[in-house]
Write a protein that holds these residues in place. Structure first.
Motif, mmCIF file in Angstrom:
data_model
loop_
_atom_site.group_PDB
_atom_site.id
_atom_site.type_symbol
_atom_site.label_atom_id
_atom_site.label_comp_id
_atom_site.label_asym_id
_atom_site.label_seq_id
_atom_site.Cartn_x
_atom_site.Cartn_y
_atom_site.Cartn_z
ATOM 1 N N HIS A 131 14.985 -66.500 21.887
ATOM 2 C CA HIS A 131 13.710 -65.893 21.009
ATOM 3 C C HIS A 131 13.669 -64.348 21.527
ATOM 4 O O HIS A 131 12.489 -63.821 21.596
ATOM 5 C CB HIS A 131 12.437 -66.469 21.626
ATOM 6 C CG HIS A 131 12.437 -67.996 21.476
ATOM 7 N ND1 HIS A 131 12.831 -68.498 20.398
ATOM 8 C CD2 HIS A 131 12.105 -68.911 22.326
ATOM 9 C CE1 HIS A 131 12.666 -69.881 20.492
ATOM 10 N NE2 HIS A 131 12.434 -70.153 21.481
ATOM 11 N N LYS A 132 14.776 -63.725 21.326
ATOM 12 C CA LYS A 132 14.732 -62.189 21.686
ATOM 13 C C LYS A 132 13.864 -61.233 20.923
ATOM 14 O O LYS A 132 13.420 -60.183 21.623
ATOM 15 C CB LYS A 132 16.283 -61.746 21.684
ATOM 16 C CG LYS A 132 17.408 -62.376 22.456
ATOM 17 C CD LYS A 132 18.769 -61.883 22.045
ATOM 18 C CE LYS A 132 19.691 -62.724 22.966
ATOM 19 N NZ LYS A 132 21.209 -62.128 22.632
ATOM 20 N N SER A 133 13.513 -61.736 19.761
ATOM 21 C CA SER A 133 12.863 -61.036 18.947
ATOM 22 C C SER A 133 11.362 -61.060 18.965
ATOM 23 O O SER A 133 10.479 -60.498 18.339
ATOM 24 C CB SER A 133 13.213 -60.839 17.440
ATOM 25 O OG SER A 133 12.993 -62.285 16.873
ATOM 26 N N THR A 134 11.107 -62.165 19.676
ATOM 27 C CA THR A 134 9.584 -62.601 19.633
ATOM 28 C C THR A 134 9.123 -62.560 21.301
ATOM 29 O O THR A 134 8.688 -61.620 21.928
ATOM 30 C CB THR A 134 9.206 -63.840 18.939
ATOM 31 O OG1 THR A 134 10.089 -64.983 19.378
ATOM 32 C CG2 THR A 134 9.529 -63.527 17.489
ATOM 33 N N ILE A 135 9.143 -63.877 21.745
ATOM 34 C CA ILE A 135 8.363 -64.326 23.031
ATOM 35 C C ILE A 135 9.240 -64.042 24.091
ATOM 36 O O ILE A 135 9.024 -64.231 25.289
ATOM 37 C CB ILE A 135 7.955 -65.721 23.041
ATOM 38 C CG1 ILE A 135 8.748 -66.568 22.606
ATOM 39 C CG2 ILE A 135 6.637 -65.564 21.939
ATOM 40 C CD1 ILE A 135 8.339 -67.978 22.683
#
Length: 350
Positions: free
Chosen positions: A162-166
């Motif tokens: 989930h690198k782009s979000t959480i």
């Protein structure tokens, strides 16, 4: 696969039950769920006459009228009206299931009806508490519900999936993990000190973009199929590692994993917050970012399930962060074994 049957499972959102029945399969059993005059009802999803799914019929009061020959089936599963004739076939009945709604979700009891106690429904009151704001969806995942619970009990994957979000970019070698059994399942506390702010936290506006934060992940497994997660972060050194969370970014994620079959599940989830309760932009942000994260999880779980079907499953290479997953499986296995033992004793009791 063995299931814990004497338990409540989520089968839908209250908002989706208006004037039409919904169909859902739970533990390989097709159900029709509908809102009647006197509440929520759940039946075996077939007409006892020629087996057309009752979910293709129409709700009339507390009954469903089959869309094939018009037989009316009551909420108890018994036919009480056949168009064009006075007599009712004596075996024209199907199974009914205890059902109710609470916290914005629709619940069904899959086991012995006499044991269905609504007091056993887990507390998901944050979903409807006016001090909080909840937004959520349903995912249909082609993976075991136990794999989904494993995923939720071990959030160390967030840095990679989930690198782009959480997720906080990069692994943390300084995280701490504590786990213990509870009355209902397993609790895990994972803290991660001195890390960059995840993208979702920045977009929330609660924490500055370039801050270094301390993160927390409080995860509660409630057998058989529920996980409540409290995640967040606060500027490093301001008390988060000691359990003071109020001044940081806080999000609760409510999760219900309902088995459709051995390798498929229904995933009901909601993101809950205590800030910006009337801000629709924050609704869209948290719904969108968490939905994106869970779509990423879905891809991982479905690929994992394919590999497990090919190679089998094992915890021989379990890592430290698997503790919550392993313990939750043990709790569920113990509950299932106890239920099956009780059933066998009753069956053999003269």
């Amino acid at each position: 696969m063995a299931y814990l049957r004497n338990a409540w499972y989520v089968v839908g959102w209250s908002r989706d039950l208006v004037d039409r029945p919904i169909a859902i399969t739970v533990m390989n059993e097709p159900l029709v769920v509908y809102r009647g005059t006197n509440g929520i009802h759940a039946l075996e999803d077939r007409c006892p006459h020629r087996h057309l799914p009752l979910s293709m019929g129409e709700v009339e009061g507390d009954a469903i009228r089959c869309g094939y020959h018009g037989m009316a089936i009551g909420s108890d599963g018994a036919c009480f009206n056949v168009p064009g004739q006075a007599g009712i076939p004596p075996r024209a009945c199907i199974r009914s299931y205890p059902a109710t709604e609470r916290y914005g979700w629709v619940w069904t009891w899959m086991g012995e009806p006499a044991l269905a106690d609504e007091a056993l429904i887990p507390d998901f009151s944050k979903l409807v508490d006016p001090k909080y704001r909840a937004v959520g969806k349903t995912n249909h995942v082609h993976a075991s519900y136990q794999l989904l619970i494993d995923n939720l009990m071990d959030l160390s994957h967030a840095a990679f999936v989930h690198k782009s979000t959480i997720g906080t970019p990069g692994p943390s070698d300084t995280s701490t993990l504590k786990s213990h059994r509870t009355e209902y399942g397993v609790n895990v506390l994972r803290t991660v000190p001195n890390v960059p702010v995840p993208p979702t936290y920045v977009r929330s506006g609660v924490i500055p973009a370039h801050a270094i934060i301390d993160r927390w992940q409080v995860i509660d497994y409630i057998a058989p199929a529920f996980v409540q997660i409290h995640v967040g972060g606060a500027v490093a050194g301001t008390g988060a590692l000691e359990g003071r969370y109020e001044h940081g970014f806080n999000m609760w994620v409510m999760n219900a994993a309902t088995p459709e079959s051995e390798h498929v599940c229904h995933y009901f989830w909601a993101s809950v917050r205590a800030h910006a309760l009337e801000d629709e932009a924050v609704d869209a942000l948290l719904l969108g970012d968490v939905a994106e994260a869970f779509e990423e999880d879905k891809r991982v779980l479905e690929a994992q399930q394919i590999a497990i079907l090919r190679h089998g499953d094992s915890w021989a290479n379990a890592l430290r962060d698997d503790t919550g997953s392993v313990e939750s499986r043990r709790v569920l296995e113990q509950r299932i074994n106890a239920e099956q033992h009780s059933a066998a004793v009753l069956q053999n009791d003269p």
